[in-house]
Motif scaffolding. Structure first.
Motif, short mmCIF file in Angstrom:
data_model
loop_
_atom_site.label_atom_id
_atom_site.label_comp_id
_atom_site.label_asym_id
_atom_site.label_seq_id
_atom_site.Cartn_x
_atom_site.Cartn_y
_atom_site.Cartn_z
N GLN A 39 -1.55 54.05 7.71
CA GLN A 39 -2.13 53.89 9.10
C GLN A 39 -3.74 53.58 8.80
OE1 GLN A 39 -1.25 57.30 11.19
NE2 GLN A 39 0.82 56.92 11.46
N GLN A 42 -4.37 49.94 7.87
CA GLN A 42 -3.96 49.14 9.01
C GLN A 42 -5.06 49.02 10.09
OE1 GLN A 42 -0.22 50.42 10.77
NE2 GLN A 42 1.07 49.41 9.33
N GLN A 43 -5.84 50.19 10.08
CA GLN A 43 -6.80 50.40 11.08
C GLN A 43 -8.32 49.87 10.15
OE1 GLN A 43 -6.72 54.39 12.24
NE2 GLN A 43 -4.82 54.25 13.33
#
Length: 213
Positions: A39, A42-43
């Motif tokens: 996560q 991805q950010q």
């Protein structure tokens, strides 16, 4: 069964398995930790690899990632702190290539150059090494932090030596009074060294730059 056979067998068993899954499989991280790192990846606006993020988050060690990469790629792992770096091998690779791709030539044998790499799947790095050296490249894995440290130490020493030669040339060529030519040459060398270190640190998202004599 020797070490090479063991690595080959392990490589066959892990072929196609992603790094994060491999670390979970070997109990180095949990599935929850892997998902959190994915996560974050991805950010993130940069292109940090999952192994870097897992180490940065404190979920596993750098050695854990290196060993997993070795299984993935079927490569040997070396400890740069326990071997002697061949100066002839270092001379074959320009500092810019070593810094850009985070690689360190460690040994030359006939037409083969053994190179410590941080990313065994960086095809561009291997192509660049083959192009600038004209030799066969034998990649081996090492801790990225160690590669970075040794690249800075060894190539800085080499650039300092080259800089001393450049100073002599500058002194011989300067005919008009523009100040102290020795000082000017030394300052130019320092600027070149610092610029290279800063550009590499920004690329690697380093928070500190350590220079050892």
């Amino acid at each position: 069964m020797d070490a090479t056979d063991s690595r080959s067998e392990a490589f066959q068993d892990t072929f196609g398995i992603r790094l994060g899954e491999l670390l979970v499989h070997h109990g180095k991280i949990t599935s929850e930790q892997l998902n959190e790192a994915l996560q974050v990846q991805q950010q993130s606006s940069d292109e940090r690899k999952i192994g870097e993020l897992l180490v940065e988050l404190g979920y596993c060690s750098e050695d854990d990632v290196v060993e997993a990469l070795a299984l993935q790629a079927g490569l040997a792992v070396i400890n740069l702190r326990e071997i002697e770096i061949d100066p002839d091998a270092l001379a074959l690779v320009p500092p810019e290539v070593a810094y850009r791709h985070l690689v360190l030539p460690v040994e030359r044998t006939d037409a083969t150059l053994r190179v410590a790499v941080a990313d065994p799947f960086n095809v561009a790095a291997e192509d660049a090494l083959r192009f600038v050296t004209g030799m066969n490249i034998e990649p081996v894995l090492a801790r990225p932090s160690d590669i970075r440290l040794f690249v800075e130490q060894h190539y800085m020493r080499r650039m300092m030596q080259e800089g001393e030669e450049e100073q002599v040339e500058v002194i011989e060529e300067v005919e008009e009074d523009i100040g102290d030519p020795t000082r000017l040459a030394r300052e130019a060398l320092v600027i070149r060294l610092v610029d290279m270190l800063i550009r590499n640190a920004v690329r690697e998202r380093a928070t500190d730059i350590h220079i050892e004599p």
